[in-house]
Design an enzyme around this catalytic site. Structure first.
Site, mmCIF file in Angstrom:
data_model
loop_
_atom_site.group_PDB
_atom_site.id
_atom_site.type_symbol
_atom_site.label_atom_id
_atom_site.label_comp_id
_atom_site.label_asym_id
_atom_site.label_seq_id
_atom_site.Cartn_x
_atom_site.Cartn_y
_atom_site.Cartn_z
ATOM 1 N N LYS A 54 0.846 -1.207 0.000
ATOM 2 C CA LYS A 54 0.000 0.000 0.000
ATOM 3 C C LYS A 54 0.875 1.247 0.000
ATOM 4 O O LYS A 54 0.666 2.176 -0.782
ATOM 5 C CB LYS A 54 -0.928 0.003 1.235
ATOM 6 N N GLN A 98 -4.726 -1.392 9.596
ATOM 7 C CA GLN A 98 -4.668 -2.728 8.995
ATOM 8 C C GLN A 98 -5.322 -3.764 9.917
ATOM 9 O O GLN A 98 -5.025 -3.827 11.111
ATOM 10 C CB GLN A 98 -3.197 -3.094 8.707
ATOM 11 N N ASP A 121 -11.123 3.160 3.747
ATOM 12 C CA ASP A 121 -11.503 1.741 3.677
ATOM 13 C C ASP A 121 -13.018 1.590 3.471
ATOM 14 O O ASP A 121 -13.490 0.545 3.017
ATOM 15 C CB ASP A 121 -11.159 1.053 5.007
#
Ligand code: GUN
Length: 302
Positions: A54, A98, A121
């Site tokens: 990422k 995460q 997200d």
């Protein structure tokens, strides 16, 4: 018949090039770049490799990227304070924590602490609600479903009036993609059925699908004879079924298998995503798109 391959690796490059060009333009005109922070708690090897990719992708695109690694025993209160710090940081437009988190941390509490306007997200209940309403209300569609929709559209598959069958009802893939495909608008407007472990006739539903989206996490669950000839098959499953030595690097790597038996299914489907190299690469790509979008919202140019 051999199906057209919908390659996530190729679509990823197209989209990343589009994002890169837009980042350059915005930087010249507004003097701002998208800022993304990834917060990693602990040392889960899979999480480390996802976060590294990422950050690498964000760097390539000219983003301001921050990787904040924290020890596995970080108290929940300290993690919440860290999120608060990034919520208030004007150079950060996207915050990603995460998952999974260590057991002593309440995941729901953590995700709810992220400012919904920086929740790239799309996991915060406010963004889940916005997705359900649809249209202009949507700010950050969750990354994997957004990637799936993008693949269907870029493969030229007609969605309006199509029978879409989604296998699996997870909060991350099944429920949101079902919601997105039933909205009125381009790339959607479909008739959607969601099937799951409580469904009586899985086979019967799958056989009706013009677009079959499989996100069950069960290797080979969907049998080739369940696929309607000519259908578009999106396989979200990434199941580790063993290990092998990479010919490229000489290192041990996982053998991955989808939820659909690819070799047989490709002889029946009209178009199909491979595993690996299908949906997988799209998730990070859409995360980058959401982070850029967040900056554009802030600048009033979205
Ligand atoms: N862990 C595995 N996939 C994801 C994802 O898409 N977002 C976050 N935050 N964690 C993950």
């Amino acid at each position: 018949m051999t199906a057209k391959l919908i390659k996530g690796t190729e679509i990823r490059e197209e989209i990343l090039n589009e994002i890169e060009a837009e980042v350059k333009q915005i930087k010249e005109k507004h003097g701002a770049v998208p800022g993304l922070v990834t917060i990693l708690v602990g040392e889960n090897p899979a999480s480390i490799s996802y976060v590294t990719l990422k950050i690498k992708t964000a760097h390539r695109l000219g983003f301001n990227e921050v990787q904040d690694s924290q020890p596995a025993d970080l108290p929940e209160a300290d993690l919440l304070a860290l999120i608060d710090k990034y919520n208030k940081d004007d150079s950060i437009h996207g915050i990603l924590v995460q998952l999974p988190l260590p057991k002593h941390v309440d995941e729901k509490k953590v995700l709810n602490a992220i400012d919904p306007d920086k929740d790239v997200d799309g996991f915060h209940p406010v963004n889940v609600g916005r997705l359900m309403i649809g249209g202009d209300e949507v700010k950050f569609p969750p990354c994997t479903p957004a990637g799936i929709q993008e693949m269907i559209v870029r493969a030229g598959v007609e969605t309006k009036g199509a029978e879409v069958v989604v296998v699996g009802r997870s909060n991350i893939v099944g429920k949101p993609i079902a919601n997105m495909m039933l909205q009125k608008g381009p790339g959607a407007n479909s008739t959607v059925t969601v099937v799951h472990t409580g469904t009586k006739d899985l086979e019967g539903h799958c056989k009706r699908a013009d677009i079959l989206i499989v996100a069950a996490g069960v290797p080979g669950l969907v049998k080739p004879e369940w696929i309607k000839p000519g259908a578009c098959v999106i396989d979200v499953g990434v199941n580790r079924v063993g290990e092998k030595i990479s010919e490229k690097t000489g290192k041990k790597i996982a053998i991955l298998k989808g939820d659909v038996d690819f070799d047989e299914a490709k002889e029946i489907a009209g178009s199909i995503t491979p595993v690996p190299g299908g949906v997988g690469p799209m998730t990070i790509t859409m995360l980058m798109k959401n982070t850029l979008k967040s900056l554009k919202f802030k600048l009033g140019i979205a």
